[in-house]
Design a protein around this motif. Structure first.
Motif, PDB file in Angstrom:
ATOM      1  N   THR A 193      47.072 -15.703  24.130  1.00  0.00           N
ATOM      2  CA  THR A 193      47.227 -14.545  23.250  1.00  0.00           C
ATOM      3  C   THR A 193      46.588 -13.313  23.872  1.00  0.00           C
ATOM      4  O   THR A 193      47.155 -12.211  23.836  1.00  0.00           O
ATOM      5  N   TYR A 194      45.418 -13.471  24.460  1.00  0.00           N
ATOM      6  CA  TYR A 194      44.749 -12.328  25.090  1.00  0.00           C
ATOM      7  C   TYR A 194      45.544 -11.814  26.293  1.00  0.00           C
ATOM      8  O   TYR A 194      45.780 -10.611  26.435  1.00  0.00           O
ATOM      9  N   LEU A 195      45.962 -12.717  27.157  1.00  0.00           N
ATOM     10  CA  LEU A 195      46.612 -12.323  28.403  1.00  0.00           C
ATOM     11  C   LEU A 195      48.018 -11.790  28.207  1.00  0.00           C
ATOM     12  O   LEU A 195      48.459 -10.893  28.937  1.00  0.00           O
ATOM     13  N   PHE A 196      48.753 -12.323  27.210  1.00  0.00           N
ATOM     14  CA  PHE A 196      50.176 -12.008  27.100  1.00  0.00           C
ATOM     15  C   PHE A 196      50.586 -11.449  25.732  1.00  0.00           C
ATOM     16  O   PHE A 196      51.767 -11.164  25.528  1.00  0.00           O
ATOM     17  N   GLY A 197      49.635 -11.313  24.810  1.00  0.00           N
ATOM     18  CA  GLY A 197      49.964 -10.732  23.511  1.00  0.00           C
ATOM     19  C   GLY A 197      50.582  -9.354  23.672  1.00  0.00           C
ATOM     20  O   GLY A 197      50.083  -8.524  24.432  1.00  0.00           O
ATOM     21  N   ALA A 198      51.674  -9.093  22.950  1.00  0.00           N
ATOM     22  CA  ALA A 198      52.392  -7.821  23.122  1.00  0.00           C
ATOM     23  C   ALA A 198      53.002  -7.356  21.807  1.00  0.00           C
ATOM     24  O   ALA A 198      54.121  -6.848  21.782  1.00  0.00           O
ATOM     25  N   SER A 199      52.258  -7.515  20.726  1.00  0.00           N
ATOM     26  CA  SER A 199      52.744  -7.029  19.427  1.00  0.00           C
ATOM     27  C   SER A 199      51.592  -6.362  18.686  1.00  0.00           C
ATOM     28  O   SER A 199      51.048  -6.926  17.738  1.00  0.00           O
ATOM     29  N   PRO A 200      51.210  -5.157  19.117  1.00  0.00           N
ATOM     30  CA  PRO A 200      50.024  -4.504  18.550  1.00  0.00           C
ATOM     31  C   PRO A 200      50.215  -3.976  17.136  1.00  0.00           C
ATOM     32  O   PRO A 200      49.237  -3.831  16.401  1.00  0.00           O
ATOM     33  N   ASP A 382      42.024  -9.499  36.437  1.00  0.00           N
ATOM     34  CA  ASP A 382      41.895  -8.072  36.124  1.00  0.00           C
ATOM     35  C   ASP A 382      42.065  -7.832  34.629  1.00  0.00           C
ATOM     36  O   ASP A 382      41.370  -7.004  34.034  1.00  0.00           O
ATOM     37  N   ARG A 383      43.001  -8.544  34.007  1.00  0.00           N
ATOM     38  CA  ARG A 383      43.204  -8.378  32.571  1.00  0.00           C
ATOM     39  C   ARG A 383      41.973  -8.812  31.786  1.00  0.00           C
ATOM     40  O   ARG A 383      41.620  -8.211  30.774  1.00  0.00           O
ATOM     41  N   VAL A 384      41.340  -9.892  32.244  1.00  0.00           N
ATOM     42  CA  VAL A 384      40.137 -10.367  31.567  1.00  0.00           C
ATOM     43  C   VAL A 384      39.019  -9.329  31.677  1.00  0.00           C
ATOM     44  O   VAL A 384      38.292  -9.077  30.707  1.00  0.00           O
ATOM     45  N   GLU A 385      38.889  -8.700  32.842  1.00  0.00           N
ATOM     46  CA  GLU A 385      37.818  -7.728  33.057  1.00  0.00           C
ATOM     47  C   GLU A 385      38.114  -6.375  32.428  1.00  0.00           C
ATOM     48  O   GLU A 385      37.197  -5.657  32.044  1.00  0.00           O
ATOM     49  N   ASN A 386      39.373  -6.023  32.323  1.00  0.00           N
ATOM     50  CA  ASN A 386      39.741  -4.698  31.824  1.00  0.00           C
ATOM     51  C   ASN A 386      40.850  -4.834  30.789  1.00  0.00           C
ATOM     52  O   ASN A 386      42.022  -4.998  31.140  1.00  0.00           O
ATOM     53  N   ALA A 387      40.505  -4.768  29.532  1.00  0.00           N
ATOM     54  CA  ALA A 387      41.482  -4.967  28.460  1.00  0.00           C
ATOM     55  C   ALA A 387      42.609  -3.937  28.496  1.00  0.00           C
ATOM     56  O   ALA A 387      43.695  -4.185  27.971  1.00  0.00           O
ATOM     57  N   LYS A 388      42.363  -2.775  29.134  1.00  0.00           N
ATOM     58  CA  LYS A 388      43.399  -1.743  29.205  1.00  0.00           C
ATOM     59  C   LYS A 388      44.639  -2.212  29.962  1.00  0.00           C
ATOM     60  O   LYS A 388      45.712  -1.639  29.809  1.00  0.00           O
ATOM     61  N   THR A 389      44.484  -3.246  30.782  1.00  0.00           N
ATOM     62  CA  THR A 389      45.603  -3.723  31.601  1.00  0.00           C
ATOM     63  C   THR A 389      46.421  -4.809  30.905  1.00  0.00           C
ATOM     64  O   THR A 389      47.402  -5.291  31.466  1.00  0.00           O
ATOM     65  N   THR A 390      46.038  -5.201  29.687  1.00  0.00           N
ATOM     66  CA  THR A 390      46.809  -6.227  28.972  1.00  0.00           C
ATOM     67  C   THR A 390      48.090  -5.616  28.405  1.00  0.00           C
ATOM     68  O   THR A 390      48.159  -4.409  28.143  1.00  0.00           O
TER      69      THR A 390
END
Length: 455
Positions: A193-200, A382-390
């Motif tokens: 969900t963190y890495l690929f979630g795409a429904s904000p 990178d996504r784990v370290e920087n949430a802006k890249t998710t």
């Protein structure tokens, strides 16, 4: 650390087989008009009968198209099938029709009574009407990606042969391996969900008037206000899984056994009660949002990550039977927390995410997977370290007036144009159905062979 089964596989130089999952992909997308409303057009005639077409069908409503790929041995082959069938669907749409690229549905009318449910015959239609009566209609509208995974037969036979005291039959060995996979994917669903979630956010009229999200989230669809019912499965073993769902139907919590919409489902027998006797043939993963940056809703790298994680889970120690429900209940709560975090916030479980990605990197190096897997893990780190890249965070830049409609329509039109410019044209399913072998020839005509071993 490998489990005993993992050590056996490693010592027999069969590790590569643990990643040789046969994979199938199911992708749901709503048909819409050029203004972003649910389409009023009928089911496309050139696709044939949605009740008998194996490759393109419908789900909850007639607008919810579902693409189903044939099983493929490699990620890239599964993706080529998906692209080919997706182009067939797009070329079959009425003039002005598009496919909505987001998991959360487009704006809905306040009165949903005129939206046609999927036409699947009296029994299924009665079920859908009853489901809509029991739930908010909008809760049946989110779309997503389902990935079907089946374990390589060589691994099943290897485990059976070397653990005769533990597994008396192939059925026992096979079910055990699928139980490990199911437990693992539910346990780490929060990371997916963190890495690929795409429904904000959700579009107009998805929520009732008295409810509103306090802020954008990582995944509405994967949260408690997203898709489906909240009935929790029991993944201790296949028998417990079946007993839990059967009890839910008996107690009238579920209408039918196929109403169970857990993050993972055991599959293999259309009669659920027979599944423990005949054995699971594959598991269905149901925790991925549509990726709107891809015309088909998922990227090859995502599929490869799922393959890698599945391989890692088979090689790792399993949960003790008595701990399964407790650990997975906690995992469900973790997923809810992650799904409802602001997309730009640091994940509450960042340290756990770092540790798991690092374990996957070590594992990928041990079994000498190709550089493409290292690149995938580098990107996910990178996504784990920087949430802006998710994915969900990236979508925030496109929100206007609490809506992603403008962005979604721009993407939808772009993908539709690309499909219409495809050089190879397929006549569709109006006059006949196709076996998997016939479909391969019709889609690719010798330009692609899904049997050459590209992962």
């Amino acid at each position: 650390m490998f489990s005993k089964i993992g050590k056996l596989i490693f010592e027999n130089e069969a590790v590569a087989k643990t990643s040789d999952f046969t994979m199938g992909i199911e992708v749901e997308m709503h048909r819409i008009d050029d203004l972003g409303n649910l389409s009023q057009e009928p089911y496309p005639a050139s696709i044939g009968d949605e009740k008998t077409n194996n490759w393109i069908t419908t789900d909850f409503t007639e607008t919810m198209s579902e693409i189903v790929t044939p099983p493929a041995a490699y990620s890239l082959d599964a993706m080529h099938y998906l692209y080919g069938i997706n182009n067939v669907l797009r070329s079959s749409l009425a003039p002005g029709e598009l496919l909505w690229p987001l998991s959360m549905p487009p704006k809905l009318p306040k009165d949903t009574s005129h939206i046609r449910l999927a036409q699947w015959g009296p029994e299924k239609e009665a079920y859908l009407k009853e489901w809509a009566r029991r739930h908010r209609f909008a809760e049946g509208m989110p779309c997503g990606i389902h990935i079907n995974l089946s374990v390589d037969q060589h691994i099943i036979e290897l485990v059976l042969k070397n653990f005769p005291d533990r597994f008396k039959t192939e059925l026992e060995a096979k079910n055990y391996l699928y139980e490990i996979l199911a437990q693992g994917f539910v346990r780490y669903r929060w990371l997916i969900t963190y890495l690929f979630g795409a429904s904000p956010i959700a579009e107009e009229n998805y929520f009732d008037n008295d409810f509103k999200l306090e802020h954008p989230v990582r995944s509405v669809r994967q949260s408690s206000v997203g898709f489906g019912n909240k009935f929790a499965g029991d993944y201790t073993n296949v028998q417990a899984y079946v007993d839990r769902i059967t009890r839910g139907v008996k107690e009238k919590i579920l209408i039918k056994d196929y109403e169970f919409h857990g993050p993972v489902r055991f599959k293999g027998n259309p009669v659920l009660q027979e599944l423990p006797k005949t054995g699971a043939e594959y598991i269905e993963l149901r925790m991925l949002d549509l990726d709107p940056s891809s015309s088909v809703g998922i990227r090859t790298d995502t599929l490869r990550f799922i393959r890698l994680l599945a391989s890692y889970l088979i090689m790792s120690p399993a949960l003790k039977p008595g701990e399964v429900n407790r650990v997975l209940k906690q995992a469900d709560q973790m997923n809810e927390e992650v799904a409802t975090e602001h997309p730009l916030s640091t994940c509450k479980y960042q340290n756990k995410a770092r540790a798991l990605i690092r374990s996957l990197e070590l594992y990928a190096n041990q079994i000498q997977l190709g550089p493409e897997y290292q690149e995938i893990l580098d990107d996910l780190e990178d996504r784990v370290e920087n949430a802006k890249t998710t994915p969900s965070a990236r979508l925030l830049a496109y929100i206007k007036d609490d809506s992603l409609e403008e962005y979604a329509l721009r993407r939808a039109r772009r993908y539709q144009r690309a499909a219409q410019e495809s050089i190879l044209k397929f006549d569709g399913f109006e006059d006949r159905q196709y076996s998997a072998k016939e479909l391969k020839q019709a889609l690719f005509r010798g330009n692609w062979d899904p049997n050459l071993g590209r992962r």
